[in-house]
Design a protein around this motif. Structure first.
Motif, PDB file in Angstrom:
ATOM      1  N   VAL A 271      36.802  37.734  21.605  1.00 46.34           N
ATOM      2  CA  VAL A 271      37.604  36.755  22.344  1.00 46.34           C
ATOM      3  C   VAL A 271      37.180  36.736  23.810  1.00 46.34           C
ATOM      4  CG1 VAL A 271      39.932  36.183  23.149  1.00 46.34           C
ATOM      5  CG2 VAL A 271      39.565  36.905  20.771  1.00 46.34           C
ATOM      6  N   LYS A 272      36.860  37.902  24.348  1.00 43.94           N
ATOM      7  CA  LYS A 272      36.413  37.988  25.737  1.00 43.94           C
ATOM      8  C   LYS A 272      35.096  37.243  25.930  1.00 43.94           C
ATOM      9  CE  LYS A 272      35.275  41.313  29.377  1.00 43.94           C
ATOM     10  NZ  LYS A 272      35.181  42.772  29.734  1.00 43.94           N
ATOM     11  N   GLU A 273      34.172  37.393  24.997  1.00 41.98           N
ATOM     12  CA  GLU A 273      32.882  36.713  25.097  1.00 41.98           C
ATOM     13  C   GLU A 273      33.039  35.199  24.982  1.00 41.98           C
ATOM     14  OE1 GLU A 273      29.634  39.847  23.269  1.00 41.98           O
ATOM     15  OE2 GLU A 273      31.114  38.958  21.893  1.00 41.98           O
ATOM     16  N   ILE A 274      33.922  34.765  24.087  1.00 43.54           N
ATOM     17  CA  ILE A 274      34.172  33.330  23.932  1.00 43.54           C
ATOM     18  C   ILE A 274      34.795  32.756  25.196  1.00 43.54           C
ATOM     19  CG2 ILE A 274      35.547  31.617  22.676  1.00 43.54           C
ATOM     20  CD1 ILE A 274      35.192  33.382  20.178  1.00 43.54           C
ATOM     21  N   ALA A 275      35.745  33.499  25.744  1.00 40.62           N
ATOM     22  CA  ALA A 275      36.397  33.053  26.975  1.00 40.62           C
ATOM     23  C   ALA A 275      35.368  32.872  28.090  1.00 40.62           C
ATOM     24  CB  ALA A 275      37.459  34.064  27.403  1.00 40.62           C
ATOM     25  N   TYR A 276      34.491  33.849  28.254  1.00 41.37           N
ATOM     26  CA  TYR A 276      33.480  33.783  29.303  1.00 41.37           C
ATOM     27  C   TYR A 276      32.517  32.630  29.047  1.00 41.37           C
ATOM     28  CZ  TYR A 276      29.572  35.069  32.287  1.00 41.37           C
ATOM     29  OH  TYR A 276      28.563  35.051  33.221  1.00 41.37           O
ATOM     30  N   ARG A 277      32.140  32.446  27.782  1.00 40.33           N
ATOM     31  CA  ARG A 277      31.187  31.386  27.441  1.00 40.33           C
ATOM     32  C   ARG A 277      31.749  30.009  27.756  1.00 40.33           C
ATOM     33  NH1 ARG A 277      27.612  31.659  21.979  1.00 40.33           N
ATOM     34  NH2 ARG A 277      26.948  33.541  23.096  1.00 40.33           N
ATOM     35  N   LEU A 278      33.065  29.847  27.646  1.00 39.17           N
ATOM     36  CA  LEU A 278      33.690  28.543  27.881  1.00 39.17           C
ATOM     37  C   LEU A 278      34.278  28.413  29.284  1.00 39.17           C
ATOM     38  CD1 LEU A 278      35.398  27.964  24.411  1.00 39.17           C
ATOM     39  CD2 LEU A 278      33.246  27.044  25.263  1.00 39.17           C
ATOM     40  N   GLY A 279      33.875  29.321  30.167  1.00 40.44           N
ATOM     41  CA  GLY A 279      34.193  29.134  31.575  1.00 40.44           C
ATOM     42  C   GLY A 279      35.462  29.787  32.070  1.00 40.44           C
ATOM     43  N   PHE A 280      36.071  30.678  31.282  1.00 36.80           N
ATOM     44  CA  PHE A 280      37.285  31.369  31.718  1.00 36.80           C
ATOM     45  C   PHE A 280      36.910  32.716  32.316  1.00 36.80           C
ATOM     46  CE2 PHE A 280      38.700  28.374  28.555  1.00 36.80           C
ATOM     47  CZ  PHE A 280      39.916  27.909  29.031  1.00 36.80           C
ATOM     48  N   SER A 281      37.340  32.968  33.541  1.00 31.94           N
ATOM     49  CA  SER A 281      37.004  34.235  34.198  1.00 31.94           C
ATOM     50  C   SER A 281      37.851  35.387  33.677  1.00 31.94           C
ATOM     51  CB  SER A 281      37.180  34.100  35.715  1.00 31.94           C
ATOM     52  OG  SER A 281      38.513  33.717  36.037  1.00 31.94           O
ATOM     53  N   GLU A 282      39.011  35.067  33.130  1.00 31.76           N
ATOM     54  CA  GLU A 282      39.904  36.094  32.590  1.00 31.76           C
ATOM     55  C   GLU A 282      40.258  35.778  31.141  1.00 31.76           C
ATOM     56  OE1 GLU A 282      40.838  38.779  34.118  1.00 31.76           O
ATOM     57  OE2 GLU A 282      40.032  38.307  36.120  1.00 31.76           O
ATOM     58  N   THR A 283      40.189  36.794  30.291  1.00 34.58           N
ATOM     59  CA  THR A 283      40.529  36.606  28.872  1.00 34.58           C
ATOM     60  C   THR A 283      41.969  36.144  28.718  1.00 34.58           C
ATOM     61  OG1 THR A 283      38.989  38.390  28.298  1.00 34.58           O
ATOM     62  CG2 THR A 283      40.546  37.706  26.605  1.00 34.58           C
ATOM     63  N   ALA A 284      42.844  36.655  29.567  1.00 33.30           N
ATOM     64  CA  ALA A 284      44.266  36.281  29.482  1.00 33.30           C
ATOM     65  C   ALA A 284      44.451  34.787  29.731  1.00 33.30           C
ATOM     66  CB  ALA A 284      45.080  37.095  30.488  1.00 33.30           C
ATOM     67  N   HIS A 285      43.684  34.226  30.674  1.00 35.26           N
ATOM     68  CA  HIS A 285      43.776  32.792  30.951  1.00 35.26           C
ATOM     69  C   HIS A 285      43.342  31.980  29.738  1.00 35.26           C
ATOM     70  CE1 HIS A 285      43.321  33.654  35.544  1.00 35.26           C
ATOM     71  NE2 HIS A 285      44.522  33.949  35.077  1.00 35.26           N
ATOM     72  N   PHE A 286      42.269  32.440  29.108  1.00 34.78           N
ATOM     73  CA  PHE A 286      41.790  31.750  27.909  1.00 34.78           C
ATOM     74  C   PHE A 286      42.833  31.837  26.789  1.00 34.78           C
ATOM     75  CE2 PHE A 286      39.613  32.296  23.756  1.00 34.78           C
ATOM     76  CZ  PHE A 286      39.215  30.974  23.576  1.00 34.78           C
ATOM     77  N   SER A 287      43.391  32.999  26.603  1.00 35.90           N
ATOM     78  CA  SER A 287      44.385  33.181  25.533  1.00 35.90           C
ATOM     79  C   SER A 287      45.600  32.289  25.747  1.00 35.90           C
ATOM     80  CB  SER A 287      44.810  34.646  25.453  1.00 35.90           C
ATOM     81  OG  SER A 287      43.714  35.461  25.078  1.00 35.90           O
ATOM     82  N   ASN A 288      46.069  32.212  26.993  1.00 37.99           N
ATOM     83  CA  ASN A 288      47.217  31.349  27.296  1.00 37.99           C
ATOM     84  C   ASN A 288      46.878  29.880  27.068  1.00 37.99           C
ATOM     85  OD1 ASN A 288      48.820  33.525  28.017  1.00 37.99           O
ATOM     86  ND2 ASN A 288      48.266  33.406  30.189  1.00 37.99           N
ATOM     87  N   PHE A 289      45.669  29.474  27.502  1.00 36.48           N
ATOM     88  CA  PHE A 289      45.222  28.097  27.308  1.00 36.48           C
ATOM     89  C   PHE A 289      45.142  27.766  25.820  1.00 36.48           C
ATOM     90  CE2 PHE A 289      41.601  25.401  26.208  1.00 36.48           C
ATOM     91  CZ  PHE A 289      41.880  24.244  26.906  1.00 36.48           C
ATOM     92  N   PHE A 290      44.531  28.659  25.047  1.00 39.81           N
ATOM     93  CA  PHE A 290      44.343  28.413  23.617  1.00 39.81           C
ATOM     94  C   PHE A 290      45.692  28.332  22.899  1.00 39.81           C
ATOM     95  CE2 PHE A 290      43.502  29.462  19.211  1.00 39.81           C
ATOM     96  CZ  PHE A 290      42.356  28.735  18.934  1.00 39.81           C
TER      97      PHE A 290
END
Length: 310
Positions: A271-290
């Protein structure tokens, strides 16, 4: 093949083509002048293909030529009125410019001097088709009176010049709306065929495919999509919203969610790698967005899809 140049102002374009710019303000977002004053004895004149990041309004009382917009060619003859908006491939040929006036202006002039919601009041400014129209003599005369007043104010350089010009330009837009686009609504004009929309969707798809495959490291912003079409980002945003009913941010968010789901379901990336690949600097931000868009956390979505597939 020669390079297609893009110009931010008419002054820049005319300088590049070796035409006179003496009557143009160096820092103005609005110009009006007679083509005969710029072309002089350089007729016939054939322009190179170019892109303009501003609006162009042309009024031909006495002149002859033709212009090409995105590979569609139209004649220019006495009584012709036409306009183009930013971003299109454009070229023209002039054989005669005896009585031809040209107005150019940027989006900022429209929003600052006409109306902040100018595209709602005058939606035809987003039109994707540009066949010049030959008006009856009485209709052309009504428009001529206005653009000549604008020209007089522009050349007199009075204290309240731009405020007067803005008021007159609104009158000109109302006349054009009356004669050309009284019932025009951009959302019905070729949503699927609009060149700007089509190019944006194509680039969005291509860019997210590259992100998903790890072949792009920087997520595009609105400015990047606008730069690709030589458009101001505000103008691109307005066109996309008007023609699709959805904002650019909504298109980008949907594409981010779609690509996220694909990577969660079809790869072993964390999940961390996916978040970074799609432009999220923090995994938590990506998780909240998703979770906001998919109603599940990334981990729960992956687990659910894995269970379904097993």
């Amino acid at each position: 093949m020669s390079e297609i140049k893009a110009f931010e102002t008419l002054r820049d374009q005319y300088r590049e083509m070796g035409l006179s710019t003496d009557l143009m303000d160096a820092d103005a977002d609005f110009t009006i002048f007679r083509l005969a004053d710029a072309f002089g004895d350089r007729l016939p004149f054939v322009s190179p293909v170019h892109r303009l990041n501003f609006f162009v309004f042309l009024f031909v009382k006495q002149g002859k030529g033709r212009y090409t917009i995105d590979e569609h060619t139209f004649p220019l003859e006495p009584g012709t009125v036409y306009f183009t908006n930013p971003g299109h491939l454009r070229s023209y040929v002039w054989e005669n410019t005896d009585e031809v006036y040209l107005i150019t202006l940027g989006e900022s002039f429209l929003k600052e001097n006409v109306n902040a919601d100018v595209f709602e009041e005058f939606p035809f400014l987003l039109s994707e088709t540009f066949p010049g129209r030959v008006l009856p003599s009485d209709a052309f005369l009504g428009i001529e009176r206005i653009y000549e007043q604008i020209y007089d104010e522009y050349t007199q350089r009075s204290l309240f010049r731009m405020r007067i010009i803005a008021a007159l330009f609104v009158a000109l837009l109302l006349k054009l709306k009356e004669y050309f686009w009284l019932d025009y609504n951009p959302i019905y004009e070729g949503n699927r065929s609009s060149l700007i929309v089509k190019n944006f969707k194509r680039q969005l798809e291509h860019h997210y495919r590259q992100l998903g495959e790890g072949r792009a490291s920087q997520v595009f912003r609105v400015q990047d999509y606008a730069d690709a079409q030589y458009l101001h980002p505000n103008y691109l945003s307005t066109v996309i919203k008007s023609k699709t009913g959805r904002s650019i941010s909504a298109w980008i968010a949907d594409k981010t969610v779609s690509e996220s789901k694909s990577l969660l379901q079809n790869t072993n990336l964390s999940v961390k790698e996916i978040a970074y690949r799609l432009g999220f600097s923090e995994t938590a931000h990506f998780s909240n967005f998703f979770k906001k868009h998919a109603k599940l956390s990334p981990a729960a979505y992956r687990m659910d899809k894995t269970a379904v597939g097993s």
